[in-house]
Design a protein around this motif. Structure first.
Motif, PDB file in Angstrom:
ATOM      1  N   ASN A 287       0.731  -1.093   0.008  1.00 42.08           N
ATOM      2  CA  ASN A 287       0.206   0.056  -0.014  1.00 42.08           C
ATOM      3  C   ASN A 287       0.917   1.260   0.013  1.00 42.08           C
ATOM      4  N   HIS A 288       1.199   1.733  -1.236  1.00 43.43           N
ATOM      5  CA  HIS A 288       2.368   2.766  -1.181  1.00 43.43           C
ATOM      6  C   HIS A 288       1.566   4.111  -1.173  1.00 43.43           C
ATOM      7  N   THR A 289       0.391   4.050  -1.380  1.00 43.39           N
ATOM      8  CA  THR A 289      -0.374   5.431  -1.010  1.00 43.39           C
ATOM      9  C   THR A 289      -0.854   5.749   0.307  1.00 43.39           C
ATOM     10  N   GLY A 290      -0.622   4.767   1.047  1.00 44.40           N
ATOM     11  CA  GLY A 290      -1.371   5.223   2.680  1.00 44.40           C
ATOM     12  C   GLY A 290      -2.557   5.066   2.637  1.00 44.40           C
ATOM     13  N   LYS A 291      -3.366   4.654   1.807  1.00 47.31           N
ATOM     14  CA  LYS A 291      -4.928   4.494   1.881  1.00 47.31           C
ATOM     15  C   LYS A 291      -5.485   3.691   3.212  1.00 47.31           C
ATOM     16  N   ILE A 292      -5.822   4.279   4.327  1.00 47.61           N
ATOM     17  CA  ILE A 292      -6.375   3.245   5.365  1.00 47.61           C
ATOM     18  C   ILE A 292      -7.221   2.240   5.080  1.00 47.61           C
ATOM     19  N   GLY A 293      -6.788   0.874   5.690  1.00 43.65           N
ATOM     20  CA  GLY A 293      -7.493  -0.118   5.451  1.00 43.65           C
ATOM     21  C   GLY A 293      -7.108  -1.208   4.212  1.00 43.65           C
ATOM     22  N   ALA A 294      -6.518  -0.309   3.426  1.00 40.51           N
ATOM     23  CA  ALA A 294      -6.033  -1.188   2.145  1.00 40.51           C
ATOM     24  C   ALA A 294      -4.732  -1.984   2.407  1.00 40.51           C
ATOM     25  N   VAL A 295      -4.524  -3.020   1.773  1.00 35.59           N
ATOM     26  CA  VAL A 295      -3.232  -3.924   2.078  1.00 35.59           C
ATOM     27  C   VAL A 295      -2.398  -3.665   0.702  1.00 35.59           C
ATOM     28  N   GLY A 296      -3.012  -2.854  -0.258  1.00 37.70           N
ATOM     29  CA  GLY A 296      -2.362  -2.624  -1.498  1.00 37.70           C
ATOM     30  C   GLY A 296      -3.392  -2.361  -2.588  1.00 37.70           C
ATOM     31  N   ARG A 297      -2.559  -2.124  -3.795  1.00 34.42           N
ATOM     32  CA  ARG A 297      -3.340  -1.408  -4.859  1.00 34.42           C
ATOM     33  C   ARG A 297      -2.845  -2.196  -6.169  1.00 34.42           C
ATOM     34  N   THR A 298      -3.723  -2.538  -7.108  1.00 31.42           N
ATOM     35  CA  THR A 298      -3.432  -2.923  -8.439  1.00 31.42           C
ATOM     36  C   THR A 298      -3.895  -2.010  -9.515  1.00 31.42           C
ATOM     37  N   ASN A 299      -3.181  -2.071 -10.638  1.00 30.83           N
ATOM     38  CA  ASN A 299      -3.524  -1.348 -11.735  1.00 30.83           C
ATOM     39  C   ASN A 299      -2.817  -2.163 -13.095  1.00 30.83           C
ATOM     40  N   PHE A 300      -3.224  -1.491 -14.011  1.00 31.45           N
ATOM     41  CA  PHE A 300      -2.697  -2.100 -15.399  1.00 31.45           C
ATOM     42  C   PHE A 300      -1.538  -2.595 -15.518  1.00 31.45           C
ATOM     43  N   PHE A 301      -0.416  -1.687 -14.965  1.00 32.17           N
ATOM     44  CA  PHE A 301       0.921  -1.778 -14.984  1.00 32.17           C
ATOM     45  C   PHE A 301       1.296  -2.911 -14.199  1.00 32.17           C
ATOM     46  N   TYR A 302       0.811  -3.013 -12.776  1.00 35.08           N
ATOM     47  CA  TYR A 302       0.906  -4.067 -12.056  1.00 35.08           C
ATOM     48  C   TYR A 302       0.831  -5.497 -12.388  1.00 35.08           C
ATOM     49  N   LYS A 303      -0.583  -5.424 -13.098  1.00 39.08           N
ATOM     50  CA  LYS A 303      -0.760  -6.849 -13.673  1.00 39.08           C
ATOM     51  C   LYS A 303       0.049  -7.263 -14.822  1.00 39.08           C
ATOM     52  N   LEU A 304       0.818  -6.338 -15.356  1.00 37.57           N
ATOM     53  CA  LEU A 304       1.716  -6.620 -16.414  1.00 37.57           C
ATOM     54  C   LEU A 304       2.941  -7.808 -15.957  1.00 37.57           C
ATOM     55  N   PHE A 305       3.176  -7.355 -14.802  1.00 40.82           N
ATOM     56  CA  PHE A 305       4.155  -8.053 -14.040  1.00 40.82           C
ATOM     57  C   PHE A 305       3.876  -9.334 -13.177  1.00 40.82           C
ATOM     58  N   PHE A 306       2.535  -9.201 -12.602  1.00 41.34           N
ATOM     59  CA  PHE A 306       2.022 -10.034 -11.551  1.00 41.34           C
ATOM     60  C   PHE A 306       0.546 -10.518 -11.707  1.00 41.34           C
TER      61      PHE A 306
END
Length: 619
Positions: A372-391
């Motif tokens: 969770n690089h944004t610090g959004k309270i409650g979230a364990v992480g975040r995905t996006n188009f770029f992330y799904k290219l690698f994982f």
């Protein structure tokens, strides 16, 4: 003309910025974070192309060369520099070179509490090219014996404070295992490692002993409670260790940070994210033998701590402490960890100041993680188009009644919609492998799903249910199957059930986790069927549990049933039991609560239930 063109360009840039903020508010956060991750991957690939397979140990030795006098570990006021740890670990290596038959590739089990010698022995054995198996210092008896047998060690090294634990099982250990103790005076049948260290050489160990031919080679075994009973030895490759060591760096930690580690080193959080993470940065860590809520902030002030590692329970304990003056008077700027609830997160920030909480998700053996690089309270992480290219990961529909992934008429799994809980699975392939567990392949196979979306595909089953919201943030929802989490540890329900089932008056035991107001995770509960014409002995149940299980695995509640529901394949149903919890007003079956003062289980009355729910009784 030029002025008009520049004005138009400026207006266009302002408009695009406005559109980006409106439609893609996290674009730049995602972009810069992903760029950092890609940079790390490129760096590893460049080492590989040059024929340099750089490991965590190599990085440590490089730090020793560059800044030998830099403090590496601070423990109970004593400072151990990078050079100090290097020399002591070399002494360990030379003891085993000169006084044992250990060779490169052999496994050595390590049973130690948090202390500098944990790192000394770990790195000393690593310098010999040995695979080190971290044993959970809380487990006892048959569970401990099983862990040792599972990883098949040639030797076992035991901390001074845990020698009694080993003495209990010493006669049952395989005869070819040499047991070494970190104490001058050790019981019969154990060799004193500490005595031999006093005369051992601190000369560097030749690199040929630990040089690796592949980053996919095994470096560690870290035990994790899965869904199939007793703890399993997860294979940690050199590559996984390098990835884990980059976590602190990815969140923005630097060589100037002082990192407070109170989590156990036998877990990947303490050893890989923490110790190896400090090595990646060239930073200093303050190592604590055991977490203390009352000493936490005084330690942070005393040692000028800037970053600490947490689990959700740790933050909750800190929030439960009596308020004191100057609670925001510290230098802590970051906290890195997992499992903190949203309400505790907000309370923690309100009380202790502007600390960036860097929440992450990842299991020891998993091939998927989120940050969770944004610090959004409650979230364990975040995905996006770029992330799904690698994982490549997916959230799939899960059948809670049958306790298995849903399959359609064509036998394929289906994705959940955003906002719906789904089972987190991650694609297994050459670039994103799953290394599995030591021992029988069946343990590894049990964590895999085959033919998920098409013929031949393979996915790692995390066993965790997650929710993805409309902004692509991910939230932990629950754990499935035969495992639940309590006190920061995974509890394998079948292991607990087996221990209770040894009692001669027990016919059937079904163990599961139940939510308790004000606590992270779930507390253990056991539903029991008695044998015909046998009576329940609550004191014997208590004695059996406390002598055979670690504290975090104790079932806090008992429920006595006449029969248990099963699936079509005769698997015990837990879903309804979990939903019903331990409320005596809703359950007609006899209920009992663990009473440590009486050393027994006592009837769970409405008054006792109310005290538990109000937080007046502590677990």
């Amino acid at each position: 003309m030029l002025l008009s063109w520049l004005t138009g360009l400026g207006a266009g840039i302002v408009f695009l910025h406005f559109v980006q903020k409106l439609l893609f508010p996290y674009f730049w956060d995602d972009f810069w974070f992903l760029l950092k991750v890609v940079r790390h991957g490129i760096r590893l690939e460049m080492y590989k192309q040059r024929g340099e397979l750089v490991t965590v140990l190599d990085k440590f030795l490089s730090r020793v060369q560059r800044r030998p006098q830099k403090p590496f570990i601070i423990y109970e006021g004593d400072i151990y520099t990078y050079q100090d740890v290097d020399k002591t670990s070399s002494r360990v290596a030379h003891v085993f070179l000169n006084h044992s038959s250990l060779k490169k590739g052999d496994t050595v089990a390590l049973l130690m509490s948090n202390e500098p010698d944990f790192v000394h022995v770990w790195f000393g054995l690593a310098k010999l090219g040995c695979v080190v198996a971290f044993l959970n210092s809380n487990i006892r008896s048959n569970s401990l014996l099983n862990c040792i047998r599972t990883c098949g060690p040639a030797a076992l090294v035991v901390g001074a404070d845990l020698l009694e634990t080993i003495e209990e099982i010493l006669p049952s250990l395989p005869k070819d295992i040499n047991v070494w103790g970190m104490k001058d005076s050790v019981p019969q049948g154990i060799i004193s490692l500490k005595e031999k260290l006093s005369t051992s050489s601190e000369e560097p160990v030749p690199r040929r002993h630990h040089v690796v031919s592949s980053l996919k080679s095994t470096w560690l075994y870290i035990f994790t409670s899965g869904t199939t009973g007793l703890p399993k030895a997860a294979v940690i490759s050199q590559l996984q260790a390098l990835r884990g060591s980059a976590g602190l760096w990815a969140f923005g930690c630097t060589a100037d940070d002082i990192i407070y580690i109170t989590l156990p080193l036998y877990h990947s959080s303490g050893s890989l994210l923490g110790i190896a993470g400090c090595i990646e940065l060239g930073a200093t860590c303050v190592l604590k033998k055991k977490f203390s809520a009352s000493q936490f902030w005084s330690d942070c002030k005393k040692y000028n701590v800037t970053v600490f590692q947490y689990i959700g329970e740790l933050c909750r304990y800190l929030c439960k402490q009596p308020k004191r003056e100057g609670e925001k008077d510290h230098r802590v700027r970051l906290a890195v960890g997992n499992g903190i609830r949203s309400d505790v997160w907000r309370q923690f920030l309100d009380r202790f100041g502007n600390i960036k909480m860097c929440e992450l998700y990842g299991a020891t053996e998993a091939n998927i993680s989120f940050m969770n690089h944004t610090g959004k309270i409650g979230a364990v992480g975040r995905t996006n188009f770029f992330y799904k290219l690698f994982f490549t990961f997916d959230l799939i529909k899960y059948n809670f009644q049958k306790d298995e992934p849903m399959r359609n008429k064509q036998n394929w799994c289906s994705h959940v919609k955003k906002g719906e809980p789904g089972l987190l699975i991650s694609r297994v392939h050459a670039k994103n492998p799953f290394f599995g567990y030591a021992g029988s392949y069946k343990h590894t196979k049990n964590k895999l799903l085959f033919d998920v979306f098409k013929k031949g595909d393979i996915y790692f089953n995390t066993g965790d249910l997650m929710v993805q919201d409309q902004e692509n943030f991910l939230y932990f929802w629950d754990r499935i199957g035969d495992t639940f989490r309590w006190k920061g540890e995974n509890v394998a329900t079948t292991e607990v059930a087996d221990v209770i089932g040894m009692l001669d008056f027990i016919q059937e035991t079904n163990v599961y986790g139940v939510a308790v107001s004000g606590y992270e995770g779930k507390a253990g509960m056991a539903s029991i069927i008695l044998k015909p014409n046998k009576s329940l002995d609550l004191e014997k149940v208590y004695e059996q549990i406390v002598t055979s299980l670690p504290v975090y695995a104790y079932p806090r509640f008992l429920r006595i049933q006449e029969k248990m529901e099963t699936t079509g394949t005769f698997k015990l149903l837990k879903y309804q039991l979990v939903e019903e919890g331990f409320n005596p007003l809703k359950i007609s079956d006899p209920l009992y609560f663990m009473d440590n003062l009486k050393k027994s289980y006592v009837p769970l009355t409405k008054e006792l239930y109310d005290q538990i729910m109000l937080g007046e009784i502590k677990f």
